[in-house]
Design a protein around this motif. Sequence first.
Motif, mmCIF file in Angstrom:
data_model
loop_
_atom_site.group_PDB
_atom_site.id
_atom_site.type_symbol
_atom_site.label_atom_id
_atom_site.label_comp_id
_atom_site.label_asym_id
_atom_site.label_seq_id
_atom_site.Cartn_x
_atom_site.Cartn_y
_atom_site.Cartn_z
ATOM 1 N N ARG A 180 -7.073 -6.575 10.813
ATOM 2 C CA ARG A 180 -6.922 -5.865 9.537
ATOM 3 C C ARG A 180 -6.635 -6.878 8.446
ATOM 4 O O ARG A 180 -5.824 -7.775 8.618
ATOM 5 N N ASN A 202 -6.083 -5.805 4.970
ATOM 6 C CA ASN A 202 -5.128 -5.168 4.070
ATOM 7 C C ASN A 202 -5.061 -3.672 4.388
ATOM 8 O O ASN A 202 -5.552 -3.234 5.419
ATOM 9 N N GLY A 203 -4.476 -2.910 3.494
ATOM 10 C CA GLY A 203 -4.309 -1.480 3.714
ATOM 11 C C GLY A 203 -5.586 -0.670 3.667
ATOM 12 O O GLY A 203 -5.590 0.508 4.033
ATOM 13 N N TRP A 204 -6.673 -1.256 3.238
ATOM 14 C CA TRP A 204 -7.954 -0.540 3.184
ATOM 15 C C TRP A 204 -8.808 -0.785 4.415
ATOM 16 O O TRP A 204 -9.872 -0.202 4.563
ATOM 17 N N LEU A 247 -7.858 3.509 9.467
ATOM 18 C CA LEU A 247 -6.645 3.804 8.719
ATOM 19 C C LEU A 247 -5.566 4.321 9.664
ATOM 20 O O LEU A 247 -5.849 5.024 10.620
ATOM 21 N N GLN A 295 -1.009 6.290 6.366
ATOM 22 C CA GLN A 295 -1.746 6.111 5.119
ATOM 23 C C GLN A 295 -2.374 7.418 4.669
ATOM 24 O O GLN A 295 -2.327 7.763 3.494
ATOM 25 N N SER A 297 -1.454 -1.783 -1.170
ATOM 26 C CA SER A 297 -2.534 -1.561 -0.208
ATOM 27 C C SER A 297 -3.553 -2.697 -0.211
ATOM 28 O O SER A 297 -4.232 -2.918 0.784
#
Length: 141
Positions: A30, A32-34, A38, A42, A91
């Motif tokens: 991963r 980042n948060g995107w 998911l 999130q 994120s």
Amino acid sequence: MDTRSGSQCSIAPQAVLNNGDLVLPPRVSRVNGWSLPLHYFQVVTWAVFLGLSSATFGIFIPLLPRVWKYIAYVVTGGIFFFHLVVHLIASCIDPADFNVRLMKNYSQPMPIFDRSKHAHVIQNQFCHLCKVTVGQEDDHL
């Protein structure tokens, strides 16, 4: 409540035995948060944010007396906008250490941590997964 228990919060991917079969964790790095897939936190966070936004601006504020509506829209709108900006920034950040970011190839699969070789992922400032020396938190500030 212990939030660190369970396999979802493990530090590094490990193979586990399930009914005698060896089950490997997802091998996706991963960024980042995107990055997909998911995490369900999130999805819940975005759903709660949209639900509260809709309820606040569509139901609660319109029910206020006319004098208070405009103030409520400005104050609440500012708070919601600030939260949205901070959430988007958080994120988008790559939380990896500076040295890891320089050496890591995100297109490669994530390595599996073998506890029989090392007790911890990071020992003496060396990451056994990434094979790089990592710094203290305040080294790159």
